[in-house]
Motif scaffolding. Structure first.
Motif, PDB file in Angstrom:
ATOM      1  N   CYS A 127       8.526  -1.661   3.515  1.00  0.00           N
ATOM      2  CA  CYS A 127       7.767  -2.474   2.558  1.00  0.00           C
ATOM      3  C   CYS A 127       7.750  -1.808   1.187  1.00  0.00           C
ATOM      4  CB  CYS A 127       6.350  -2.696   3.099  1.00  0.00           C
ATOM      5  SG  CYS A 127       5.216  -3.478   1.946  1.00  0.00           S
ATOM      6  N   CYS A 162       0.831  -1.210   0.000  1.00  0.00           N
ATOM      7  CA  CYS A 162       0.000   0.000   0.000  1.00  0.00           C
ATOM      8  C   CYS A 162       0.858   1.250   0.000  1.00  0.00           C
ATOM      9  CB  CYS A 162      -0.981  -0.009   1.174  1.00  0.00           C
ATOM     10  SG  CYS A 162      -0.269   0.568   2.726  1.00  0.00           S
ATOM     11  N   SER A 193       8.574  -3.967   8.636  1.00  0.00           N
ATOM     12  CA  SER A 193       7.327  -3.533   7.980  1.00  0.00           C
ATOM     13  C   SER A 193       6.198  -3.418   8.990  1.00  0.00           C
ATOM     14  CB  SER A 193       6.940  -4.503   6.866  1.00  0.00           C
ATOM     15  OG  SER A 193       7.834  -4.394   5.805  1.00  0.00           O
ATOM     16  N   GLY A 241       3.881  -6.650   4.442  1.00  0.00           N
ATOM     17  CA  GLY A 241       5.328  -6.442   4.368  1.00  0.00           C
ATOM     18  C   GLY A 241       6.089  -7.482   5.180  1.00  0.00           C
ATOM     19  N   TRP A 244       2.529   2.683   2.483  1.00  0.00           N
ATOM     20  CA  TRP A 244       2.525   3.525   3.684  1.00  0.00           C
ATOM     21  C   TRP A 244       3.888   3.553   4.357  1.00  0.00           C
ATOM     22  CZ3 TRP A 244       3.284   4.029   8.853  1.00  0.00           C
ATOM     23  CH2 TRP A 244       2.583   5.059   9.505  1.00  0.00           C
TER      24      TRP A 244
HETATM   25 FE1  SF4 Z   1       1.434  -0.851   3.573  1.00  0.00          FE
HETATM   26 FE2  SF4 Z   1       1.622  -2.895   5.249  1.00  0.00          FE
HETATM   27 FE3  SF4 Z   1       3.309  -2.699   3.196  1.00  0.00          FE
HETATM   28 FE4  SF4 Z   1       3.575  -1.009   5.185  1.00  0.00          FE
HETATM   29  S1  SF4 Z   1       3.806  -3.240   5.323  1.00  0.00           S
HETATM   30  S2  SF4 Z   1       3.545  -0.454   2.989  1.00  0.00           S
HETATM   31  S3  SF4 Z   1       1.457  -0.715   5.812  1.00  0.00           S
HETATM   32  S4  SF4 Z   1       1.123  -2.997   3.036  1.00  0.00           S
END
Ligand code: SF4
Length: 595
Positions: free
Chosen positions: A498, A492, A536, A541, A494
């Motif tokens: 990750c 995602c 993550s 992640g 964020w």
């Molecule tokens: Fe998004 Fe979860 Fe990946 Fe972080 S670990 S970028 S919150 S999907």
């Protein structure tokens, strides 16, 4: 914006009681009516809901199934998951490009057909497959494609209006039914037993059965219900995670087709146990074709007094279920992302703790459980904790559904008792000359033949249910690379470990695969994988490096045969390195002359 369009949007918003938490449904309905979500359309939705435009844009831009760019009459989403590629998806893709006259990611010259790739749509047992205007089409051959395009242009067979009758296209593929999920049960019998006990005693029975969550993590279900019940709140909620997006998984599809009643029964029992009046099923957008059937089943239960007010004659026990359809985001399988999505927002994971049991939907105590877990809970109430706990192993009671796909004679859904070993499962599925088995999807474990004696259970190999078989002729490293690409796409974005880490993992893997890696690169690949895993923010992640880490561990030769010694310096092709920059800039670099 034309006034009739504006009136349509306002009427849709009104039909959802101008409820901001229904933004996903509103946007979907508007898209169905107008073909896409233009900037003006989103402005009108925002105005009608009394929220800032950025909230609508933020939500709509997050999900793959919302279309912000152009009106799309017909959309073909060809599934490009690993198993689909093994079943000659590429030839089917080429046939679509030829018949539509455009490449994937583009719209046909006459504007009538858009071609897109999509990750796993839950049909790996009948690949290659596609969603055509949300209608699942399975076992496609290249020869079928011209007819499909012709039918699409004729506007009948693949009309979106036919989506609810599309189940006929999908094979059940229930190969092995066990005693917990796929055996018959009289409607309401488990609820009546639960209502003869106090909610605390219902939780005690679930505890005695030692039922654990079937999503893979295996948290004890009774303990979760107990935490939720004991947390004070204005309301409590039951949430069913039916967003099975793990590539290679399709068992929920079969439960929702074969025995949705068992699921509803389990959710209602959970409602009684935790003190909830409302439950939600978060249904993945790819299973939209099941929506109408499930709605009818819910309606039947309301007529029978098994949902609604005073359930099964129990005065004061009110509970009902609403289905929320997702819109194509793998990360929404993570429970906090799912809750954000359920509230009509982008599905970004929340910081945890607090956990949903204390701070979930609308910041109220919520119990999020998997489809299979609710079904097993209903069966525990019907047949008793003693009966259930005798099945399986000491720490993994009951049965587990596996979605078996890939190189085997009998792909489909198998209900097995916990504790069965991989070798027995391979024999059952008719798999020969197996190079590897991916247990638990890309985020799980890649198991080598020397470990085929390992067993499916929480003590050994826990899994949400995906079981992909790779024969000895498959290019396993290419499969690992496809998984790495999948996580880059689905992150995602964020958190940095990750967002950046998944891309670095993929690039490092590509360097090694191209023969440009040294043994130092292997070490860096492993270190990077462990960093992404550790740092993550959410489960996506934390498991994204697993395909690389588990193959490094179980198939070291895959990598070692490709890398050179520590002092190896890969060749550098100046022109090749500059090519993407030249293409982007649209001009050659200016070379300064030496003075
Ligand atoms: Fe998004 Fe979860 Fe990946 Fe972080 S670990 S970028 S919150 S999907």
């Amino acid at each position: 914006m034309a006034s009739d369009q504006s009136s349509t949007i306002k009427a849709i918003v009104k039909a959802f009681d101008s409820d901001r938490s229904r933004l996903m449904d509103i946007a979907q309905k508007v898209q169905d009516e107008l073909g896409y979500l233009s900037e003006e359309t989103m402005e009108t939705i925002a105005e009608a809901l009394g929220i800032p435009l950025v909230e609508v844009r933020d939500m709509a831009s997050f999900y793959a199934f919302f279309n912000l760019e152009e009106k799309r009459e017909n959309v073909v989403r060809l599934c490009n998951a690993v198993v689909e590629k093994m079943k000659d998806m590429d030839s089917v893709g080429r046939a679509f490009e030829k018949a539509a006259g455009c490449a994937f990611g583009e719209t046909s010259p006459d504007g009538s057909i858009r071609l897109e790739y999509t990750p796993c749509i839950g049909m790996s047992d009948q690949a290659p497959s596609a969603l055509i205007n949300d209608i699942p089409v399975t076992s496609i051959c290249p020869e079928d494609v011209p007819r499909i395009i012709k039918d699409l242009k004729a506007g009948k067979k693949y009309s979106r209006a036919n989506v609810s009758s599309a189940g006929a296209e999908v094979d059940k593929n229930l190969i092995k039914a066990g005693s917990v999920i796929f055996s018959p049960m009289e409607k309401g019998s488990a609820i009546r037993k639960a209502l003869n006990m106090s909610p605390e005693d219902v939780i005690n029975v679930i505890n005695q059965s030692r039922l654990r969550g079937r999503g893979g993590a295996g948290f004890p279900t009774g303990m979760k219900w107990n935490f939720c019940r004991k947390t004070k709140g204005d309301a409590h909620y039951v949430i069913c995670n039916a967003d099975e997006g793990e590539p290679g998984t399709f068992k929920d599809r079969v439960i929702l087709t074969e025995c949705p009643d068992l699921l509803f029964e389990g959710m209602t029992i959970a409602g009684y146990a935790i003190g909830a009046q409302e439950g939600f099923i978060y249904l993945r957008g790819e299973y939209l074709y099941l929506f109408e059937t499930l709605q009818k089943e819910l309606e039947r239960r309301r007529h029978l007094g098994l949902l609604g007010k005073n359930i099964a004659g129990r005065s004061g026990f009110d509970f009902d279920i609403r289905i929320q359809v997702g819109a194509g985001a793998y990360v929404c399988g993570e429970e906090s992302s799912l809750i954000e999505s359920l509230e009509g927002k982008r599905g970004a994971p929340r910081d945890r703790p607090p956990y949903p049991v204390t701070d979930g939907y609308m910041h109220q105590p919520s119990s999020v459980n998997n489809v299979e877990t609710f079904c097993a809970a209903a069966r525990v109430m019907e047949k008793g904790a003693g009966w259930f706990s005798k099945i399986g192993t000491k720490d993994s009671t009951g049965t587990k559904l596996l979605s078996i796909s890939g190189d085997c004679a009998h792909p489909g859904v198998y209900e097995i008792e916990y504790g069965e070993c991989i070798a027995d499962l391979l024999e059952m599925a008719g798999a020969k000359d197996v190079q590897a088995v991916q247990v638990g999807g890309p985020s799980g474990t890649c198991v080598a033949p020397k470990d085929f004696g390992r067993t499916i259970c929480f003590e050994d190999l826990p899994t949400g249910g995906s079981f992909m078989i790779f024969g000895k002729d498959r290019d396993l490293l290419d499969i690992v690379h496809q998984f790495a690409e999948f996580f880059v796409e689905e992150s995602c974005g964020w958190c940095v470990p990750c967002r950046v880490g998944t891309t670095l993992l993929k690039q490092k893997l590509e360097k090694i695969m191209a023969g440009n890696g040294s043994s130092l690169d292997l070490k860096e690949l492993e270190d990077l994988g462990n960093t992404v895993k550790l740092m993550s923010r959410c489960g996506l992640g934390q498991t994204a490096a697993n395909p690389i880490l588990t193959t490094l561990q179980n198939f070291p030769k895959l990598y070692s045969r490709l890398v050179k010694g520590d002092d190896f310096v890969p060749p550098f092709d100046y022109e090749k390195a500059l090519a993407p920059g030249i293409e982007m800039a649209g001009r050659q670099p200016v070379v300064e002359e030496e003075v």
